[in-house]
Structure formats: C-alpha cells, structure tokens
Enzyme design. Structure first.
Site: not given
Ligand code: MRU
Length: 369
Positions: A90, A203, A244, A254
């Site tokens: 990723r 999510q 992120d 994010n």
């Molecule tokens: O695609 P994801 O579910 O991995 O994305 C997660 C996010 O955007 C979260 O807000 C981010 O990783 C912060 S986690 C503490």
C-alpha cells in the site's frame, strides 16, 4: 481494548510461536474472526487486502512480516525481497516505510542466523511503542476536550466528529483519534461521537461504530455528506481524525473525504484536530498535495456495497449502472492551514514545520541534511 470484556490488541504473536494472529477486519462488524499469518505472503496479503489497515497497524504488520520472511529466507537477498514485497502493498501510509526501514537497519548488520529472532523482538517493540504513543496522544486530546468543555459547555455532552477508522482497530491499541475519546468517556466526561460512514469501504460504519459500541461510547453513524449540516447547526464541538502521512509542514493525508470535513469545519469555526503518531510524519516532504502518493483502489469498492441480509448472510451487491465508470482515490490531503492542531505523543503541535520541530527538535538537523 475490550471485546466482550476481554482485552485484545489488533495483532499478537500466536501462542504456538509459529505465526502472528490478527483480527480480520474485512469480516467486521458482522463476524469477529481471528486469522493466522504464517508467511511473508500472508503478511503482504493481509495488508494489501485490508484484513489489517490503518497506518500504525500496517506498520506493525509489516514488522511482523519481516519476522515471518526471515524464518523463510534470512539471506541478504531474502531481506531485500521481503522489504520490497511488503513495501509495494500500500503506497500512502508512511508507517509502512518507517517500519520496514527500522527492520532493515536493525537486521542488515546481523548474521543471517540472528535475523529472525531480532526481527521478532523489533516487531514486539514497535507494537508496544505504538500502544504507548496512542495513549499519550489520548492525553493530549483529552486536554483539548477538557478545555472545550470548561470554556464552552460545562457539564454538557461534547460532540466529536470523526472520519474513517482511526480507532484501536487502526493501531495496535487505543487508536489515535479515538484515544482522547476513550479517555474522556472513561474519565466521566460525557462524549458523543458522530461517525462518518466513510464510503467506499465504510470503515466508520463498520469499524469505528463497532469499537465505540463495544466500549459503550455513545455514537451516531451519519452519511459522509451530513457532517457540514451538523456543524452548521452547532452539533459538532470538534473534529478529530487520524492520518496516514503528515508532511513536515503539517499537511495531513487521511482517508478520502477528510479534506471536505476540514473545509466545513473551517467554515463553521469548528476546531479540527488530527491524532498524529510520530512514525506517521514524513520529514522528507513538505507539500502534501504534490508529494504524497495517493492509492487508487479497485473500482468495485465504489460500484458495489457489502452488507448483512436479514437471514444473517453477508452479500455484496452492485449499486451503479453496469457501464458507468468509477474512480476510487483512497486518500486526500488537508492543507495545514485548515488544521487547528496535531495531537502527538509529545503533546499538541501547531500544524507547521516550526510547530512540529518544536516538539521533535532532534529532526532539525535531519531536516537540513
Ligand atoms: O484505507 P485505510 O482503512 O487503511 O485508511 C485508514 C485511515 O485513513 C486512518 O484514518 C489512518 O490510517 C489513521 S489510523 C490511526
């Protein structure tokens, strides 16, 4: 955090010593399933297919992935292959690179026979450190919540809006955005959370709502488009999201849709905070819009939706016309100017290079190099 009264982390070594165990987050909220990762391939798959997700947990899983890889092939070629296999899973969460770099730096000078044990120890350290970091972020956020409560709403419920899942499921424990919420709730401050559903993968609706519910935190799931409305009507006291990757200048990348929440918050004078563990800071870049790679995910995440049928079976259905195109950027960037503050393990930072460097002065020199 607790599930049915039993404490859990999101990742842990299997009791038989031969694998790592995770909560398969693709099954939540309908089924709670634990999955074993036994090989490098399993770890890479778990990250790519989002059995684990969230920047800190991606980093922790990659660290355990290096351990699994070193058991298979601890040669220099094996180390480099494992780094590359995990790195390509990723692109956006910088914790992945951070964890892999830490593993490579530690393992490279060691004899191959010593690498597996060292990788296992490092992964455990990264997990324990993540828990501590998130707890400290919680303290920083709790101070903000208490301040808002005493200034604006003594004794009243504080309404917090969050996007995506930056909860304990996205970390090893506590969460970044949720740690202040759990501490406030546990400390007797009445909080209510507006949970953005967070299309396309939901999510918020699937994971944040599940974990808040398990902890007994009052919450309401809203569609992504409703946040601005609730802010206009004075129903949001603050926003807390995760990130992120945050640049050294404080630009916050994010989950897609975060930027729109920040714009709405700015327009309505609602403070917008970000839970930011230091491994999520990318000190190598300043301009988030230009320099952060944004993951483009499978378009079926947009054209389809998954849910539980009345008989309990989980099904995926198509929601768009068969011939319509779809686009699926998974993240966006909120410029630093829209961020009220960054909640770090060292306290509250202004979203700027100077603000971050004040809390992380050891990066001043590194930044010049
Ligand atoms: O695609 P994801 O579910 O991995 O994305 C997660 C996010 O955007 C979260 O807000 C981010 O990783 C912060 S986690 C503490």
């Amino acid at each position: 955090m607790k599930i049915d009264g039993k404490p859990h982390r999101t990742i842990w070594p299997a009791p038989d010593g031969n694998a790592v165990e995770i909560i398969d987050q693709t099954k939540l909220p309908h089924r709670f399933e634990i999955t074993r990762l036994e090989t490098l391939k399993d770890a890479a798959h778990a990250i790519k297919a989002m059995l684990v997700r969230g920047a800190p947990l991606i980093g922790a899983t990659a660290a355990y992935g290096m351990w699994l890889a070193m058991r298979e092939d601890a040669s220099d070629a094996g180390l480099s292959n494992a780094y590359d296999r995990l790195y390509e899973t990723r692109p956006t969460a910088v914790n992945l690179r951070w964890a892999l770099d830490a593993a490579r730096t530690k393992l490279s000078p060691l004899a191959p026979t010593a690498r597996a044990d060292a990788a296992f120890a490092l992964a455990g350290e990264i997990c324990d450190e993540d828990v501590e970091i998130n707890r400290s972020i919680g303290e920083a956020g709790l101070a903000v919540i208490k301040d808002i409560q005493s200034r604006k709403k003594p004794g009243e419920t504080i309404n917090i809006l969050t996007h995506c899942n930056a909860g304990w499921l996205a970390t090893v424990d506590w969460g970044t955005a949720t740690a202040p919420i759990y501490l406030a709730h546990d400390g007797g401050i009445p909080v209510h959370v507006w949970v953005d559903e967070t299309r396309p993968r939901n999510q918020g609706a699937s994971l944040t709502a599940w974990e808040l519910g398990n902890h007994g935190v009052p919450h309401t799931v809203i569609v992504d488009n409703a946040g601005g409305h609730h802010m206009q009507h004075g129903q949001v006291d603050l926003v807390i999201t995760g990130t992120d990757r945050t640049t050294r200048a404080g630009d916050v990348c994010n989950k897609i849709g975060t930027y729109l929440k920040a714009l709405a918050a700015h327009d309505n004078g609602v403070p917008f905070y970000v839970g930011l563990p230091s491994p999520t800071i990318d000190w190598t870049i300043a301009d988030g819009v230009r320099d952060i790679p944004i993951e483009e995910r499978d378009h079926r995440e947009v054209t389809e939706i998954t849910g539980r049928l009345p008989d309990g079976a989980v099904a995926t259905v198509t929601i768009t016309p068969e011939k319509s195109n779809a686009a699926n950027p998974a993240f966006d960037v909120t410029p630093a100017r829209l961020v009220t503050g960054l909640l770090t393990e060292r306290g509250l930072a202004e979203a700027s290079e100077e603000g971050l460097l004040r809390l992380f002065p050891e990066m001043r020199q590194a930044n010049k190099d």
